[in-house]
Motif scaffolding. Structure first.
Motif, PDB file in Angstrom:
ATOM      1  N   LYS A  42      29.630  43.976  39.965  1.00 59.30           N
ATOM      2  CA  LYS A  42      29.766  43.774  38.517  1.00 59.30           C
ATOM      3  C   LYS A  42      30.968  44.499  37.934  1.00 59.30           C
ATOM      4  CE  LYS A  42      27.165  44.437  34.206  1.00 59.30           C
ATOM      5  NZ  LYS A  42      25.889  44.916  33.618  1.00 59.30           N
ATOM      6  N   VAL A  48      34.111  42.617  38.563  1.00 56.09           N
ATOM      7  CA  VAL A  48      34.155  41.381  37.773  1.00 56.09           C
ATOM      8  C   VAL A  48      34.583  41.686  36.342  1.00 56.09           C
ATOM      9  CG1 VAL A  48      32.794  39.468  36.840  1.00 56.09           C
ATOM     10  CG2 VAL A  48      32.432  40.222  39.199  1.00 56.09           C
ATOM     11  N   VAL A  99      34.631  32.749  37.915  1.00 57.46           N
ATOM     12  CA  VAL A  99      33.565  33.550  38.511  1.00 57.46           C
ATOM     13  C   VAL A  99      32.359  32.636  38.638  1.00 57.46           C
ATOM     14  CG1 VAL A  99      32.087  35.578  38.306  1.00 57.46           C
ATOM     15  CG2 VAL A  99      34.438  35.653  37.408  1.00 57.46           C
ATOM     16  N   SER A 145      38.170  42.262  36.112  1.00 57.89           N
ATOM     17  CA  SER A 145      38.907  40.999  36.220  1.00 57.89           C
ATOM     18  C   SER A 145      38.913  40.253  34.892  1.00 57.89           C
ATOM     19  CB  SER A 145      38.287  40.124  37.317  1.00 57.89           C
ATOM     20  OG  SER A 145      38.403  40.739  38.584  1.00 57.89           O
ATOM     21  N   ILE A 178      36.433  34.386  41.977  1.00 52.36           N
ATOM     22  CA  ILE A 178      35.437  35.359  42.438  1.00 52.36           C
ATOM     23  C   ILE A 178      34.124  34.637  42.703  1.00 52.36           C
ATOM     24  CG2 ILE A 178      34.084  37.401  41.814  1.00 52.36           C
ATOM     25  CD1 ILE A 178      36.417  38.302  40.085  1.00 52.36           C
TER      26      ILE A 178
END
Length: 390
Positions: A278, A281, A217, A284, A248
């Motif tokens: 968010k 994320v 990320v 993930s 990401i």
């Protein structure tokens, strides 16, 4: 308490996405300790006759004419600073006399109109802490330095008279970065205050056992070194290892990475997700086994802490970022371009043997105390120290 936070790193409208951790910390400290913050941020000086040549320059000029805006319910005040399109310290240092004259003529007068400030925070040596030093000289307000970014020439430019004066006259110094803390702690009393984590990152979700899942990320920039990861994974795939890798974020390297993924023949197991909100994320993090981001240099990388809280093993670049906070081959792995493939193979074998969870548990233990309440107390202690030194 009233605090003026001199901060270069603030997300601004219509400009590239910027880290908002300063705003998040301020919001929490305001609620926890009833502190009133204002932010002073520089904008590059852009003459009106050239502003229209680029959208970015035009936006700088537009914001400067406004004088200030409110971002996430927090007041941000702008001042002009002459910079050239380079991050080279020595070029910016050469412009310092001009900026000092401009600052004293324009900014000091406008600062005098602000309500009384008890303490100044500064988020970088250049230019934030230099401005804090000038304000301290003019108004006798104590200031605190956050060593957020130090370049590879720190050992050289720390001895420049202006830098020595800035540090010597500060009331306290702290940093978010373990690698920076290790670099400076022998020469100054610098406190390490890590970024706090929202409670929602601390998850206990069960992770899959069928296939090892990697996650990155970040903004897609060259310094993130994701090509290292892709090349290493491609070699491991050719050896018969199975995995999924999700990336990401967006940025200048998006198309280059897309092309590399295709050329390496790993587009069936590597997925470029782009920018995600968010909540996505966090989900993930919950499913991933390994978070990898071998960026260099890296001041900290809040995403490492978020991933560790969700039970991911973290892999970063050696001698930067979280190296020093996490321990190699105990709570994290630290690699370079020559060692990344061997370390990823090691991780894959640990996963196949059912032993990867040992790393994951150690990783999570490192970040368990990084709650807003605990980090807030660290800031309160720092502020009290700064004010008591006056």
């Amino acid at each position: 308490m009233k605090i003026l936070n001199i901060a270069s790193i603030i997300p601004l409208p219509k400009l590239h996405r910027e880290n908002d951790i300063i705003l998040l910390v301020q919001k929490n400290l305001s609620n926890q300790f009833n502190i009133e913050f204002r932010i002073l941020k520089y904008l590059p000086y852009v003459p009106g006759f050239i502003a229209k040549r680029r959208e970015r320059w035009e936006q700088f000029l537009f914001l400067k004419k406004m004088g200030g805006i409110t971002i996430q319910n927090q007041v941000v005040i702008f001042y002009s600073w002459l910079v050239l399109p380079t991050s080279n310290f020595w070029v910016n240092w050469a412009l310092l006399p001009i900026n000092e004259l401009f600052f004293k003529k324009r900014v000091l007068k406008s600062f005098a109109s602000l309500e009384k400030v008890d303490l100044i925070l500064s988020q970088n040596i250049f230019p934030d802490s230099i401005v804090a030093y000038w304000l301290n000289r003019a108004y006798s307000i104590p200031y605190v330095i956050n060593l957020r970014i130090l370049n590879s020439q720190w050992r050289l430019f720390k001895n420049l008279p202006i830098v020595k004066n800035v540090i010597r006259n500060s009331s306290a110094v702290y940093t978010h970065s373990p690698s920076i803390h290790n670099l400076v702690k022998s020469g100054m009393d610098a406190k390490l205050i890590l970024h706090p984590l929202d409670e929602e990152y601390f998850t206990q979700a069960e992770k899959g056992t069928d296939k090892l899942e990697f996650l990155s990320v970040c903004r897609l920039l060259k310094l993130k070194n994701l090509d290292m990861v892709l090349n290493a994974l491609a070699n491991l795939k050719s050896k018969g290892f199975c995995f999924e890798y999700k990336i990401i974020g967006d940025g200048a390297e998006m198309e280059n990475l897309r092309g590399l993924i295709k050329d390496l023949g790993i587009d069936d197991c590597v997925h470029l997700e782009g920018f995600l909100p968010k909540e996505d994320v966090i989900n993930s993090y919950k499913s991933a086994h390994v978070f990898i981001m071998p960026s260099y240099p890296e001041t900290l990388g809040r995403v490492f802490l978020e991933a560790a809280a969700a039970g991911c093993l973290c892999i970063g670049h050696e001698n930067t970022g979280i190296d020093g906070l996490f321990e190699h081959k105990k709570s994290a792995l630290f690699v370079n371009r020559n060692t990344i493939e061997d370390n990823l193979e090691h991780v894959m074998n640990k996963f196949l043997n059912g032993a990867l969870n040992i790393y994951q548990k150690e990783s999570r233990q490192v970040v368990e105390k990084l709650t807003w309440e605990n980090i807030g107390k660290d800031y309160q202690e720092l502020f009290k120290k700064a004010l008591s030194s006056v």
